[in-house]
Design a protein around this motif. Structure first.
Motif, PDB file in Angstrom:
ATOM      1  N   VAL A 118       0.834  -1.204   0.000  1.00  0.00           N
ATOM      2  CA  VAL A 118       0.000   0.000   0.000  1.00  0.00           C
ATOM      3  C   VAL A 118       0.869   1.254   0.000  1.00  0.00           C
ATOM      4  O   VAL A 118       0.658   2.194  -0.778  1.00  0.00           O
ATOM      5  N   LEU A 119       1.887   1.277   0.866  1.00  0.00           N
ATOM      6  CA  LEU A 119       2.771   2.438   0.937  1.00  0.00           C
ATOM      7  C   LEU A 119       3.589   2.588  -0.344  1.00  0.00           C
ATOM      8  O   LEU A 119       3.831   3.710  -0.816  1.00  0.00           O
ATOM      9  N   GLY A 120       4.017   1.475  -0.929  1.00  0.00           N
ATOM     10  CA  GLY A 120       4.737   1.527  -2.197  1.00  0.00           C
ATOM     11  C   GLY A 120       3.861   2.053  -3.319  1.00  0.00           C
ATOM     12  O   GLY A 120       4.329   2.801  -4.195  1.00  0.00           O
ATOM     13  N   ALA A 121       2.576   1.669  -3.299  1.00  0.00           N
ATOM     14  CA  ALA A 121       1.651   2.166  -4.316  1.00  0.00           C
ATOM     15  C   ALA A 121       1.464   3.678  -4.189  1.00  0.00           C
ATOM     16  O   ALA A 121       1.367   4.391  -5.193  1.00  0.00           O
ATOM     17  N   ILE A 122       1.437   4.176  -2.951  1.00  0.00           N
ATOM     18  CA  ILE A 122       1.338   5.629  -2.743  1.00  0.00           C
ATOM     19  C   ILE A 122       2.571   6.318  -3.317  1.00  0.00           C
ATOM     20  O   ILE A 122       2.469   7.365  -3.983  1.00  0.00           O
ATOM     21  N   VAL A 227       6.919  -0.690 -10.064  1.00  0.00           N
ATOM     22  CA  VAL A 227       8.319  -0.680  -9.638  1.00  0.00           C
ATOM     23  C   VAL A 227       8.442  -0.227  -8.186  1.00  0.00           C
ATOM     24  O   VAL A 227       9.177  -0.831  -7.391  1.00  0.00           O
ATOM     25  N   TYR A 228       7.710   0.812  -7.805  1.00  0.00           N
ATOM     26  CA  TYR A 228       7.779   1.294  -6.426  1.00  0.00           C
ATOM     27  C   TYR A 228       7.089   0.331  -5.459  1.00  0.00           C
ATOM     28  O   TYR A 228       7.506   0.208  -4.305  1.00  0.00           O
ATOM     29  N   ALA A 233       7.843  -3.766  -1.245  1.00  0.00           N
ATOM     30  CA  ALA A 233       7.623  -5.140  -0.799  1.00  0.00           C
ATOM     31  C   ALA A 233       8.941  -5.843  -0.487  1.00  0.00           C
ATOM     32  O   ALA A 233       9.063  -6.546   0.532  1.00  0.00           O
ATOM     33  N   LEU A 234       9.934  -5.660  -1.351  1.00  0.00           N
ATOM     34  CA  LEU A 234      11.235  -6.284  -1.102  1.00  0.00           C
ATOM     35  C   LEU A 234      11.906  -5.684   0.131  1.00  0.00           C
ATOM     36  O   LEU A 234      12.587  -6.394   0.885  1.00  0.00           O
ATOM     37  N   ALA A 235      11.704  -4.379   0.357  1.00  0.00           N
ATOM     38  CA  ALA A 235      12.253  -3.761   1.562  1.00  0.00           C
ATOM     39  C   ALA A 235      11.597  -4.345   2.802  1.00  0.00           C
ATOM     40  O   ALA A 235      12.262  -4.567   3.828  1.00  0.00           O
ATOM     41  N   ALA A 236      10.305  -4.603   2.735  1.00  0.00           N
ATOM     42  CA  ALA A 236       9.613  -5.233   3.872  1.00  0.00           C
ATOM     43  C   ALA A 236      10.154  -6.630   4.131  1.00  0.00           C
ATOM     44  O   ALA A 236      10.322  -7.041   5.292  1.00  0.00           O
TER      45      ALA A 236
END
Length: 360
Positions: A118-122, A227-228, A233-236
């Motif tokens: 969700v945060l990546g989508a933002i 991409v973001y 997700a990978l950072a999580a």
């Protein structure tokens, strides 16, 4: 000979040289540095090399996500905070469920990934739709995500007990740390997806020329958002690997300044900050170099105040080795120093008037 020359021009080749030199320095200090033994209590393999592989897993994850963001001529400064968010959600969920089951582990992982997506989508919407600069939008998210992690844990370091989750970092598969094996599996899966489909080429085309890619029928917005999302997700996942080692999340310490390590790993691996071509293998090797460097700093007992300077010197030396201009300059100096003095050859004599004419 041509293969050797092409290897010299490959950025990640020099990263491998850097890893080898760091291991050599550590081995000189302690000849048993590379030794691997069996822990009599747990029956698992232990050693400095295994420690390097284990601590490299989170760096590999954030570097992999950063690779695709940079390939689109962007930047993601929020990956460190995303690690904190992922770890905070996981630890808070496990402490609330108070269960030692595999189901509790998957619930914690799922919720952590969901919030990160969700945060990546933002992030992606701010960049692709609103039109904010990636530096600004991800800087805002870096602050916001760290604040969200504090809200989730009430600003306190949170720990939990869940043996299956703890095995993510402390377990082993075929003698290798579980987190490292999972990280490499994710790298291989994403590499196959990027190179066996047109997705990788579309990401590169957006980084090279977004207007031309749009005219070619590529829709940049969904790809940029994706991409973001992938980076977050990978950072999580990197955050999950990090907190599973100690089963504690530090809202101020988990993932702190890790975005810098991710950017360094990507650049060392050969991906240009100007966008375009990316190297998944190079970013992975760059992450291993950063992990080896971090371990070397601790092993050599370098004071905390001097640690950034030491890391900077190593990275600057490596980047200079990667520079084709520096290598060609050194090669030309070596070649000219070995040239015998004497009368000019006919070819040189003939070329002299041409060079004067050009100068004139």
């Amino acid at each position: 000979m041509s293969r050797v020359k092409s290897a010299f021009r490959t950025p990640w080749f020099w990263a491998i040289i850097g890893i080898a030199l760091l291991l050599l320095v550590n081995t000189i200090k302690n000849p048993a540095y590379l030794a691997v033994s069996v822990n009599p209590t747990t029956g698992l393999l232990t050693g400095n090399v295994l420690d390097i592989l284990r601590i490299s897993a989170p760096i590999i994850m954030i570097a992999l996500g950063m690779t695709f963001v940079i390939a689109t001529e962007g930047i993601d400064l929020s990956v460190g905070s995303m690690m904190a968010v992922g770890g905070a959600v996981a630890m808070q969920t496990l402490s609330t469920l108070d269960s030692n089951s595999v189901g509790a582990m998957f619930t914690a992982i799922g919720l952590a990934l969901l919030l990160a997506i969700v945060l990546g989508a933002i992030n992606g919407i701010l960049v692709a739709v609103v039109g904010l600069q990636p530096f600004i939008s991800t800087l805002i998210m870096m602050l916001a995500a760290r604040g969200i992690a504090r809200v989730i844990t009430d600003g306190q370091n949170t720990n939990a007990t869940n043996e299956p989750f703890r095995q993510l970092a402390n377990g082993q598969i075929l003698g290798l740390p579980t987190s490292f094996v999972l990280a490499i599996a994710i790298v291989v899966l994403i590499a196959l997806t990027m190179r066996r489909t047109a997705l990788g080429l579309m990401i590169e085309s957006i980084g090279i020329n977004p207007k031309a890619s749009r005219l070619a029928g590529i829709r940049p917005r969904p790809i940029l958002i994706g991409v973001y999302v992938l980076s977050a997700a990978l950072a999580a996942v990197g955050g999950l690997f990090s907190v599973s080692e100690v089963m504690t999340v530090s809202v101020g310490g988990t993932g702190n300044l890790m975005e810098l390590d991710a950017i360094l790993a990507v650049v060392i691996g050969g991906t240009s900050l100007a966008g375009g071509k990316f190297s998944i293998l190079g970013s992975t090797i760059g992450a291993l170099l950063i992990a080896t460097l971090n371990k070397t700093v601790l092993f050599l007992g370098i004071p905390a105040a001097a640690t950034p300077a030491f890391k900077a010197l190593v990275i600057i030396a490596l980047v200079l080795l990667q520079s084709e201009r520096v290598r060609s300059f050194a090669f030309s100096r070596t070649k000219s120093s070995g040239t015998p003095t004497g009368p000019a050859t006919p070819a040189a004599t003939e070329s002299t008037p041409v060079s004067k004419e050009v100068v004139a």
